[in-house]
Motif scaffolding. Sequence first.
Motif, PDB file in Angstrom:
ATOM      1  N   PHE A 104       0.836  -1.210   0.000  1.00 18.10           N
ATOM      2  CA  PHE A 104       0.000   0.000   0.000  1.00 18.10           C
ATOM      3  C   PHE A 104       0.872   1.262   0.000  1.00 18.10           C
ATOM      4  N   ALA A 119       2.493   1.705  -3.390  1.00 20.63           N
ATOM      5  CA  ALA A 119       1.544   2.210  -4.395  1.00 20.63           C
ATOM      6  C   ALA A 119       1.259   3.692  -4.150  1.00 20.63           C
ATOM      7  N   THR A 120       1.072   4.040  -2.880  1.00 23.27           N
ATOM      8  CA  THR A 120       0.780   5.443  -2.555  1.00 23.27           C
ATOM      9  C   THR A 120       1.953   6.341  -2.919  1.00 23.27           C
ATOM     10  N   TYR A 180       2.119   6.797  -6.663  1.00 23.19           N
ATOM     11  CA  TYR A 180       1.109   7.778  -7.093  1.00 23.19           C
ATOM     12  C   TYR A 180       1.532   9.196  -6.721  1.00 23.19           C
TER      13      TYR A 180
END
Lengths: 272, 232
Positions: free
Chosen positions: B200, B203-204, B207
């Motif tokens: 997570f 991915a964050t 982004y």
Amino acid sequence: MSIWEKAKTIDRRIIFLFMFLGVALPLLIRIGLPVSVTNDVKKVYDYIEGLEPGSIVLVSYDHDTGTLPEMLPMSDAILRHLFRNNIKVIGMALRAEGTGIGRQNIRRSGAEFGKIEGEDFVFLGFRPEITAAILGLGTSFERVFPKDDEGIPIRELPMMKDINNYGDIEMVISITDDDTPVYWVNYANARFKVKVVAGLTAVMATTFFPFIDSGQMVGMVAGLKGAAEYEKLIEKRGRAGRGMDAQSIAHLVMIGFIIIGNIAFIMRKRGK
Amino acid sequence: MDSGLICVSLFTSEGVGIWIASILTLAIYSFLYRDNPIYRFSESLLIGISVGFLLVTTFDTTLLPKAFEPVGKGIIGISESGGINSFAIFVWILIPVVLGFLMFTRFVPRYAWMSRVALALYIGFGAGASIPANMQSYILRQIDATIRPFLNIDSFWSLVNALIVLVGLISTLFYFFFSKEQKGAFGKITRLGTFYLMIFFGATFGYTVMARISLLIGRLTFLMKDWLGLIS
């Protein structure tokens, strides 16, 4: 000093220079890297595509000017899709700076398709206190926005005559750089069952994946990449599509520096 | 834009705006070289304008139509008709306005306690509205979304997908259970939860990098297209 020792002490400004070149050159020389459409963006497109002409969609500008480069392309792409399909748009803002941005965007996109303000689109303006504003719209648009952005009573606007609350609109699109869609989900979707879509900065994307899986949001358009996907779906290349080459090359530059940095780290460790 | 010029003309209303925006953009980016007074001036200017804009917009679109105008109309209504009805309407409008102004008593230490009345109502409303809504959105609907896929398994991969989500949910929840030492079988589950959290965070972060580069792309597009005319 070995090359790996030098890599450790590299001036950060050299990295900035490479990053600048990685972004600037693809903007000047078009490469045309492909953009693939993700499911979350396609869901938004399909939902809007399925709306009847004359349907009403609320677009809320819940962001500041700082994130405009990400927000503007997606707003343009979504508005073009709405106006092209003869869907009527109610604009509003839950952030003060969103007022000027939203007003300008909706008017510009409306003019592009020959739409008339008051009949095909309206801009209601800004309201502070997100929770109260979203809950209030569920009871009465007129109570929250007695007048539009120009000071005209909304009952005098032809488009707003039969619109009382969320029951009279098809969906809410929140264009935002923070967690405002959570409020829309919490208060507009959960309580009034209105469909919610988020147009987000990429930073916020991972926060909202669970809401799509659970059906609380129709879909989302995240960042410049999402906007480029939407531009591809509506077959109208704009700012986002142009920026995608630069985005990909900049990512490659960054990956390159990460690899070099890690190799340097391992080599120095071995050298000790 | 005049095609003969490299930069946009300074002598148009649009041109002046583009020049100011371009110079301020470069002033902000000068921080990448080193901290300097031009950068600090631009940053302060941005903050000042943002706050000023917020104040003016809030006054114009909220305080004026929602507080001052209704109170003014209420006073006129009482003075003209003088009925109990007009007075009741006026009081109804006046209560939230007075509560709002009580917030400003925080600036005067002697009367700061008065702001607690307004704050108590505000917090009460906030908690009352948000607790059930968050419970619904963050807990009930998410549990539903985790379990429901098992009722609609139509392929091997949909089962795998549902299992990945379920295992991720349980192991991550275990990780945040701090009343038991994370070792043995329990420790292995929490370690799995850590992997999910790492994915997570990765991915964050990915982004986030993408978002920051998008902002750079936006500004460079502005500089090269609108200001310098290098991009058609």
